[in-house]
Design a protein around this motif. Structure first.
Motif, PDB file in Angstrom:
ATOM      1  N   GLU A 257       0.774  -1.092   0.070  1.00  0.00           N
ATOM      2  CA  GLU A 257      -0.090  -0.229  -0.021  1.00  0.00           C
ATOM      3  C   GLU A 257       0.897   1.237  -0.006  1.00  0.00           C
ATOM      4  OE1 GLU A 257      -3.610   0.944   0.007  1.00  0.00           O
ATOM      5  OE2 GLU A 257      -2.367   3.022   0.064  1.00  0.00           O
ATOM      6  N   THR A 268     -12.275  10.027   3.712  1.00  0.00           N
ATOM      7  CA  THR A 268     -13.788  10.715   3.825  1.00  0.00           C
ATOM      8  C   THR A 268     -13.700  11.199   5.302  1.00  0.00           C
ATOM      9  OG1 THR A 268     -14.589   8.679   4.669  1.00  0.00           O
ATOM     10  CG2 THR A 268     -14.403   9.079   2.295  1.00  0.00           C
ATOM     11  N   ASN A 273     -22.820   4.689   7.599  1.00  0.00           N
ATOM     12  CA  ASN A 273     -23.617   3.591   7.609  1.00  0.00           C
ATOM     13  C   ASN A 273     -22.976   2.116   7.612  1.00  0.00           C
ATOM     14  OD1 ASN A 273     -22.095   3.809   5.097  1.00  0.00           O
ATOM     15  ND2 ASN A 273     -24.126   4.124   4.029  1.00  0.00           N
TER      16      ASN A 273
HETATM   17  C1  LIG Z   1     -15.565  10.530  -0.104  1.00  0.00           C
HETATM   18  C2  LIG Z   1     -16.219   9.137  -0.252  1.00  0.00           C
HETATM   19  C3  LIG Z   1     -16.978   8.777   0.854  1.00  0.00           C
HETATM   20  C4  LIG Z   1     -17.529   7.539   0.917  1.00  0.00           C
HETATM   21  N1  LIG Z   1     -18.435   7.277   1.905  1.00  0.00           N
HETATM   22  C5  LIG Z   1     -18.947   6.112   2.119  1.00  0.00           C
HETATM   23  C6  LIG Z   1     -19.826   5.765   2.983  1.00  0.00           C
HETATM   24  O1  LIG Z   1     -20.220   6.596   3.847  1.00  0.00           O
HETATM   25  N2  LIG Z   1     -20.233   4.415   3.449  1.00  0.00           N
HETATM   26  C7  LIG Z   1     -19.816   3.405   2.352  1.00  0.00           C
HETATM   27  O2  LIG Z   1     -20.156   2.302   2.639  1.00  0.00           O
HETATM   28  N3  LIG Z   1     -18.727   3.631   1.356  1.00  0.00           N
HETATM   29  C8  LIG Z   1     -18.453   4.818   1.225  1.00  0.00           C
HETATM   30  N4  LIG Z   1     -17.571   5.159   0.177  1.00  0.00           N
HETATM   31  C9  LIG Z   1     -17.218   4.230  -0.634  1.00  0.00           C
HETATM   32  C10 LIG Z   1     -16.099   3.286   0.133  1.00  0.00           C
HETATM   33  O3  LIG Z   1     -15.026   3.967   0.634  1.00  0.00           O
HETATM   34  C11 LIG Z   1     -15.570   2.349  -0.952  1.00  0.00           C
HETATM   35  O4  LIG Z   1     -16.623   1.463  -1.547  1.00  0.00           O
HETATM   36  C12 LIG Z   1     -14.363   1.356  -0.308  1.00  0.00           C
HETATM   37  O5  LIG Z   1     -13.340   2.106   0.284  1.00  0.00           O
HETATM   38  C13 LIG Z   1     -13.833   0.401  -1.492  1.00  0.00           C
HETATM   39  O6  LIG Z   1     -13.002  -0.361  -0.713  1.00  0.00           O
HETATM   40  P1  LIG Z   1     -11.533  -1.141  -1.396  1.00  0.00           P
HETATM   41  O7  LIG Z   1     -10.713  -1.780  -0.501  1.00  0.00           O
HETATM   42  O8  LIG Z   1     -12.130  -1.737  -2.612  1.00  0.00           O
HETATM   43  O9  LIG Z   1     -10.966   0.267  -2.301  1.00  0.00           O
HETATM   44  P2  LIG Z   1     -10.070   1.456  -1.718  1.00  0.00           P
HETATM   45  O10 LIG Z   1     -10.565   2.055  -0.427  1.00  0.00           O
HETATM   46  O11 LIG Z   1     -10.054   2.655  -2.860  1.00  0.00           O
HETATM   47  O12 LIG Z   1      -8.792   1.149  -1.290  1.00  0.00           O
HETATM   48  C14 LIG Z   1      -7.837   0.817  -2.376  1.00  0.00           C
HETATM   49  C15 LIG Z   1      -6.269   1.038  -1.915  1.00  0.00           C
HETATM   50  O13 LIG Z   1      -5.664   0.286  -3.035  1.00  0.00           O
HETATM   51  C16 LIG Z   1      -4.367   1.410  -2.964  1.00  0.00           C
HETATM   52  N5  LIG Z   1      -3.780   1.055  -4.235  1.00  0.00           N
HETATM   53  C17 LIG Z   1      -4.290   1.651  -5.601  1.00  0.00           C
HETATM   54  N6  LIG Z   1      -3.355   1.140  -6.375  1.00  0.00           N
HETATM   55  C18 LIG Z   1      -2.371   0.723  -5.947  1.00  0.00           C
HETATM   56  C19 LIG Z   1      -1.140   0.097  -6.464  1.00  0.00           C
HETATM   57  N7  LIG Z   1      -0.732   0.279  -7.790  1.00  0.00           N
HETATM   58  N8  LIG Z   1      -0.173  -0.539  -5.284  1.00  0.00           N
HETATM   59  C20 LIG Z   1      -0.501  -0.919  -4.272  1.00  0.00           C
HETATM   60  N9  LIG Z   1      -1.644  -0.163  -3.718  1.00  0.00           N
HETATM   61  C21 LIG Z   1      -2.659   0.410  -4.566  1.00  0.00           C
HETATM   62  C22 LIG Z   1      -4.784   2.781  -2.562  1.00  0.00           C
HETATM   63  O14 LIG Z   1      -3.852   3.451  -2.053  1.00  0.00           O
HETATM   64  C23 LIG Z   1      -5.859   2.289  -1.625  1.00  0.00           C
HETATM   65  O15 LIG Z   1      -5.470   2.414  -0.265  1.00  0.00           O
HETATM   66  C24 LIG Z   1     -17.155   6.438   0.092  1.00  0.00           C
HETATM   67  C25 LIG Z   1     -16.076   6.870  -0.796  1.00  0.00           C
HETATM   68  C26 LIG Z   1     -15.631   7.879  -1.038  1.00  0.00           C
HETATM   69  C27 LIG Z   1     -14.505   8.298  -1.753  1.00  0.00           C
END
Ligand SMILES: Cc1cc2nc3c(=O)[nH]c(=O)nc-3n(C[C@H](O)[C@H](O)[C@H](O)COP(=O)(O)OP(=O)(O)OC[C@H]3O[C@@H](n4cnc5c(N)ncnc54)[C@H](O)[C@@H]3O)c2cc1C
Length: 550
Positions: A257, A268, A273
């Motif tokens: 990461e 955020t 929720n």
């Molecule tokens: C402003 C905002 C508010 C939100 N509010 C809510 C809410 O209230 N409730 C809710 O349920 N959802 C909410 N969401 C949605 C939620 O944040 C996402 O659905 C969730 O974070 C997805 O998780 P993930 O692990 O798939 O990806 P992410 O959270 O996007 O994590 C992916 C990680 O991968 C890392 N990464 C990317 N590319 C690479 C690479 N090449 N090498 C190594 N690491 C890498 C990134 O740095 C990141 O840390 C919100 C999103 C945003 C942007």
């Protein structure tokens, strides 16, 4: 440094005495426990400790008190100590009032009386809340200083990196801080070498960037093992959940990461929720907790970016930005998505110089008493607007559609309507960003016509797209770049071309056997924290099945 304060409030002296005793027994070594017999007396106490600039970590108040209820006290105490954790002590009959108070007074928790045994009913909750408080608390400064320029992209990236990794620092803006200029002169450094980091031991790092700083602040950039059972790329909710389950079930797990655990949710202000956190939790806090939990089970974390994936027989090699690579049997892609860029003249040039993507937490304090613009009408934009409203004089939300109701959750719309310094400009688009060294104005288009508004900060929340262009072409993706997995890899009922295994792909397995995907980057995923956590957890189950086939 003065020990942070825990303040207990109750008009029933015997109950108050019991609370104070229990608090002292468990937390007395680290915290100072104060007491007050009414809401008014407690507010006086807070005013006194505020005058002495002492930190307050926790307010624990009874609800039923003459003169001022517990909810009223906690609501007023929030004005003096907004960061202190607020806990209401209620009788069972007052539970409904307590739940209401989560919204109105933003209490963090309510506890039913009696709380015996405290080891089960009091301490676990309070310890959790105090850990959260500690994570956000900045004690009087003794550590890193960053000298930079507010309108520089490198400076912004550095501060974002430090904040997201919970490294306390003090930021000195070269344009406004005399100290900053003196410190540079003392160390014979030039403004061209900004950002500069000054360490407590007297050393400094010029032209600092996150990679160079990671090593200095003790983050790991090199894997300790030759080989892992599972390498997780990305420490958002999906990757962290996989790390917790993988490591706890005995898989040698490495998480890669580049920024900090927490993912996009980290930026955020508050996820309201997510199951089990009735007063919400910030993505940063969720990330910190999951990071601790996964590390406790033995997962290893690298502060690195994955830049390539190489397949060699049973082995998968994840290539890293510094040229190294790590070997594994299973890869889990949990990359999430990245903010979509604003495609208007001036946006690229002014990114990090007044235009920011998803940077609500890092930049909010710098916008104190200014006017800020937020583009976007979905929940992320709403959360950011509410967060900025606590610092900025005015927040203008620019929304292309006629309003928010089609794109934003009702609880956020209600809160925005209640917030007097947020203004909504519907049917309005940004068409250009203007400024030389930094953002100076926005060109807007609305039914009124096209016009220019002075602006120094624009925060963009207009959706997101995957950042997975570095994956090899045999990891199949849809036309938008989202990774295909499991049943989505079938065409006309048959596995897609290139799938050479006798078995069908596991759920969440990509077109490359042993490479799995979870969370937002997966084609068809539900973009929520809970679903990312769910997918990350079940991906581990399929990883076990895949490994069992060796
Ligand atoms: C402003 C905002 C508010 C939100 N509010 C809510 C809410 O209230 N409730 C809710 O349920 N959802 C909410 N969401 C949605 C939620 O944040 C996402 O659905 C969730 O974070 C997805 O998780 P993930 O692990 O798939 O990806 P992410 O959270 O996007 O994590 C992916 C990680 O991968 C890392 N990464 C990317 N590319 C690479 C690479 N090449 N090498 C190594 N690491 C890498 C990134 O740095 C990141 O840390 C919100 C999103 C945003 C942007």
């Amino acid at each position: 440094m003065a020990r942070p304060i825990l303040l207990a409030v109750d008009d029933d002296i015997s109950v108050l005495e019991a609370v104070v005793q229990d608090l002292r027994r468990q937390y007395g070594a680290e915290y100072r426990v104060l007491r007050a017999a009414s809401g008014h007396a407690a507010l006086d106490t807070l005013a006194q400790v505020k005058a002495r600039q002492e930190p307050v970590a926790l307010l624990l108040s009874d609800q039923r008190m003459p003169g001022m209820t517990g909810v009223e006290f906690l609501e007023r105490a929030r004005e003096t100590y907004p960061e202190a954790r607020r806990v209401l002590l209620t009788a069972y009959a007052d539970t409904e009032a307590a739940i209401q108070a989560i919204n109105t007074a933003r209490i963090h928790y309510y506890l039913n009386k009696p709380w015996d045994p405290p080891e089960e009913k009091l301490y676990p909750v309070l310890t959790d809340l105090l850990e959260d408080w500690k994570a956000g608390y900045r004690p009087p400064f003794e550590g890193l200083r960053v000298i930079g320029n507010r309108w520089s992209l490198n400076d912004h990236k550095l501060r974002n990196f430090l904040s997201r990794n919970h490294v306390p620092y003090r930021w000195l803006d070269i344009a406004s801080s005399e100290d900053a200029q003196k410190l540079l002169e003392e160390r014979q450094l030039k403004p061209e070498q900004l950002p500069v980091v000054l360490f407590g031991d007297g050393t400094s790092l010029a032209e600092a960037n996150p990679d160079a700083l990671a090593v200095r602040v003790g983050l790991s950039i090199q894997a300790t093992q030759e080989f892992y059972d599972m390498v997780v790329v990305g420490a958002g909710p999906a990757g962290l959940a996989a790390a917790v389950y993988g490591a706890s079930e005995g898989l040698r797990t490495l998480v890669i990461e580049p920024v900090a655990p927490g993912g996009q949710a980290g930026s955020t202000s508050r996820i309201e929720n997510y199951l089990g956190f009735p007063s919400g939790i910030t993505g940063t806090d969720l990330g910190r907790r999951a990071h601790v939990q996964a590390s406790r089970f033995g997962a290893e974390f690298l502060t690195q970016r994955a830049t390539g994936l190489r397949i060699d027989g049973q082995y998968r090699f994840v290539q890293l930005a510094d040229g190294r690579e790590v070997a594994t049997h299973v890869v889990l892609l949990a990359l999430g998505v990245q903010y979509r860029k604003l495609e208007i003249p001036g946006a690229d040039r002014l990114t990090g110089r007044g235009i920011y993507y998803g940077a609500a937490l890092v930049e909010a304090a710098a916008c104190k008493d200014e006017e800020v613009y937020v583009v976007g009408g979905a929940n992320s934009a709403g959360q950011a607007a509410l967060h900025f409203a606590k610092f900025a004089r005015k927040v203008t939300m620019l929304v292309r559609g006629p309003g928010l109701s089609a794109t934003m959750s009702k609880y956020l719309i209600d809160e925005i309507e209640r917030t007097s310094n947020i203004v909504l400009e519907a049917k309005t688009q940004v068409v250009a960003a203007e400024g030389e060294e930094r953002l100076e104005a926005l060109r807007l288009r609305s039914p009124k016509g096209e016009y220019c508004e002075e602006a120094s900060s624009l925060f963009v929340f207009i959706g997101a797209e995957p950042g997975d262009e570095w994956l090899p072409p045999n990891v199949l993706r849809d036309e938008k770049g989202f990774v295909l997995a499991g049943p989505d890899l079938k065409q006309d009922g048959k596995p897609v071309e290139g799938w050479r295994e006798q078995r069908e792909p596991f759920l969440l397995e990509t077109s490359v056997p042993g490479v799995f995907v979870a969370g937002d980057v997966r084609h068809g995923s539900v973009k929520r924290v809970a679903s990312a956590v769910g997918e990350g957890s079940i991906a581990v189950q399929f990883a076990h099945q895949y490994l069992a086939g060796f």
